[in-house]
Motif scaffolding. Structure first.
Motif, PDB file in Angstrom:
ATOM      1  N   THR A   6       0.779  -1.247   0.235  1.00 51.78           N
ATOM      2  CA  THR A   6       0.262   0.046  -0.056  1.00 51.78           C
ATOM      3  C   THR A   6       0.830   1.169  -0.043  1.00 51.78           C
ATOM      4  N   HIS A   7       1.874   1.202   0.746  1.00 50.46           N
ATOM      5  CA  HIS A   7       2.918   2.282   0.540  1.00 50.46           C
ATOM      6  C   HIS A   7       4.181   1.587   1.061  1.00 50.46           C
ATOM      7  N   PHE A   8       5.563   2.426   0.855  1.00 49.72           N
ATOM      8  CA  PHE A   8       6.703   2.000   0.940  1.00 49.72           C
ATOM      9  C   PHE A   8       7.221   2.699   2.296  1.00 49.72           C
ATOM     10  N   VAL A  63       8.756   1.131   6.091  1.00 49.24           N
ATOM     11  CA  VAL A  63       9.376   0.000   6.639  1.00 49.24           C
ATOM     12  C   VAL A  63       8.491  -1.246   7.062  1.00 49.24           C
ATOM     13  N   ASP A  64       7.628  -0.913   7.804  1.00 47.97           N
ATOM     14  CA  ASP A  64       6.680  -2.116   8.269  1.00 47.97           C
ATOM     15  C   ASP A  64       5.587  -2.725   7.479  1.00 47.97           C
ATOM     16  N   HIS A  65       5.790  -2.297   5.932  1.00 48.64           N
ATOM     17  CA  HIS A  65       4.724  -2.594   4.787  1.00 48.64           C
ATOM     18  C   HIS A  65       5.700  -3.417   3.795  1.00 48.64           C
ATOM     19  N   VAL A  66       6.750  -3.204   3.684  1.00 48.83           N
ATOM     20  CA  VAL A  66       7.563  -3.968   2.832  1.00 48.83           C
ATOM     21  C   VAL A  66       8.569  -4.937   3.001  1.00 48.83           C
ATOM     22  N   GLY A 100      -4.270   0.390   4.514  1.00 49.04           N
ATOM     23  CA  GLY A 100      -3.039   0.413   4.783  1.00 49.04           C
ATOM     24  C   GLY A 100      -2.883   1.404   6.053  1.00 49.04           C
ATOM     25  N   ASP A 101      -2.162   2.607   5.941  1.00 52.01           N
ATOM     26  CA  ASP A 101      -2.004   3.347   7.060  1.00 52.01           C
ATOM     27  C   ASP A 101      -2.684   4.841   6.989  1.00 52.01           C
ATOM     28  N   VAL A 102      -3.923   4.671   6.237  1.00 52.93           N
ATOM     29  CA  VAL A 102      -5.043   6.002   6.153  1.00 52.93           C
ATOM     30  C   VAL A 102      -5.287   6.294   7.733  1.00 52.93           C
ATOM     31  N   LEU A 103      -5.457   4.909   8.462  1.00 49.20           N
ATOM     32  CA  LEU A 103      -5.437   5.162   9.783  1.00 49.20           C
ATOM     33  C   LEU A 103      -4.559   4.426  10.424  1.00 49.20           C
ATOM     34  N   HIS A 104      -4.087   4.877  11.588  1.00 54.44           N
ATOM     35  CA  HIS A 104      -3.125   4.193  12.405  1.00 54.44           C
ATOM     36  C   HIS A 104      -3.456   3.469  13.666  1.00 54.44           C
ATOM     37  N   THR A 105      -4.466   4.162  14.441  1.00 55.09           N
ATOM     38  CA  THR A 105      -4.987   3.831  15.518  1.00 55.09           C
ATOM     39  C   THR A 105      -6.611   4.386  15.689  1.00 55.09           C
ATOM     40  N   ASN A 134      -4.453  -1.353   8.617  1.00 56.26           N
ATOM     41  CA  ASN A 134      -3.294  -2.364   8.781  1.00 56.26           C
ATOM     42  C   ASN A 134      -2.919  -2.557  10.241  1.00 56.26           C
ATOM     43  N   HIS A 135      -3.070  -1.320  11.128  1.00 56.16           N
ATOM     44  CA  HIS A 135      -2.432  -1.408  12.317  1.00 56.16           C
ATOM     45  C   HIS A 135      -3.353  -1.869  13.540  1.00 56.16           C
ATOM     46  N   PHE A 136      -4.891  -1.723  13.065  1.00 53.88           N
ATOM     47  CA  PHE A 136      -5.732  -1.911  14.175  1.00 53.88           C
ATOM     48  C   PHE A 136      -5.400  -3.313  14.745  1.00 53.88           C
TER      49      PHE A 136
HETATM   50 ZN   LIG Z   1       2.608   1.014   9.048  1.00 55.31          ZN
END
Ligand SMILES: [Zn+2]
Length: 299
Positions: free
Chosen positions: A116-118, A120-123, A223-228, A269-271
């Motif tokens: 979804t994006h580059f 560190v925690d997605h590739v 992806g990371d549109v939302l982190h928490t 991704n991070h929920f």
């Molecule tokens: Zn992330």
């Protein structure tokens, strides 16, 4: 969902690498204040916030989308054996690829990988070490990389931004290109019937979400549109990791507004588990209800 969500004839499974108390809320959100943290602790702790560590709990995971003719991995986590600045990402041995296989998804059967994006925690799981060389973890897959994302991280600005984490382009993206398995695609890209990428710029310049539609059902892998969940409660909040916080806010608000009027699952991704949920309008923001749960997290 337990671990798999059905979207019509498509299934989406979450395969977790880790969940732990990783982010200091004051580090990640410039808008956070001690009073706001206190006010939200009743629903944040202990599920989403570890009081002892004073950090937010985040999941790191990839999603596997199975259709009649494709097996698509969306985001590949932190990865093993990678040299990283953040101690919790450095030289790890999570065994995520083995976990994928144990869940019934053999790396050799994967037809597509989407990042979804580059970040560190997605590739990280894009590649694995083989005799001292980084080789693609999914030998028969096409890796779809958003072109705008690649162009940014390969630029001088991207290289400077990457100093925060360690050079993951070198060990987790470039070897895929060298192997001839990468395809640089537009932000709007049809992958297969009912599955497409949509542009979601802001957190990073070329970031995308993955749109899954089947038999009238729909899900967006965010992806990371939302982190928490704080960004459900306070949808205006961008993170310090957003390359363009203003565009990030616009993308997030657009997606939440759109989703609140529709019958659609969102998968940030991070929920933490079960990760998937739905939004509804509530006060000045939104409420969130996880798949399989009877009431919203707050509200
Ligand atoms: Zn992330």
């Amino acid at each position: 969902m337990a671990d798999t969500l059905a979207i019509g004839r498509v299934s989406i499974s979450r395969v977790e690498e880790s969940t732990f108390a990783v982010l200091d809320p004051f580090e990640v959100y410039p808008d956070m204040t001690p009073a706001l943290l206190e006010a939200n602790l009743p629903w944040l702790a202990p599920r989403f916030f570890d009081r002892a560590a004073a950090r937010l709990n985040l999941a790191f995971q990839g999603f596997v989308v199975r259709t009649a003719d494709a097996l698509i991995v969306v985001d590949t986590c932190v990865g093993d054996c990678k040299s990283r600045r953040r101690a919790s990402f450095d030289q790890q041995a999570w065994g995520w690829l083995a976990r994928l296989e144990a869940a019934g998804f053999r790396p050799a059967d994967v037809t597509h990988v989407v990042c979804t994006h580059f970040h560190v925690d997605h590739v990280g799981g894009n590649t694995r070490l083989d005799n001292g060389q980084w080789v693609p973890s999914f030998p028969n897959a096409r890796y779809l990389f958003p072109r705008a994302e690649f162009d940014y991280w390969a630029s001088k600005a991207g290289a400077t931004a990457m100093q925060r984490t360690g050079d993951y382009l070198a060990d987790s993206v470039l070897p895929v290109i060298t192997a001839g398995q990468a395809e640089l695609v537009a932000g709007d890209h049809a992958l297969t019937a009912g599955i497409g990428l949509r542009p979601a710029p802001g957190h990073t310049p070329g970031g995308v979400v993955v749109d899954v539609q089947s038999e009238g059902a729909r899900a967006l892998l965010l992806g990371d549109v939302l982190h928490t969940l704080l960004q459900i409660r306070y949808p205006d909040w961008s993170t310090r990791f957003c390359v363009d916080p203003v565009a990030s806010r616009r993308t997030r608000l657009d997606i939440l507004r759109w989703a609140a009027d529709r019958d659609v699952w969102l998968l940030p991704n991070h929920f933490p588990a079960p990760s998937a949920g739905r939004v509804q309008r509530w006060r000045s923001g939104y409420s969130w209800q996880f798949a399989g749960e009877v009431s919203p997290v707050f509200a």
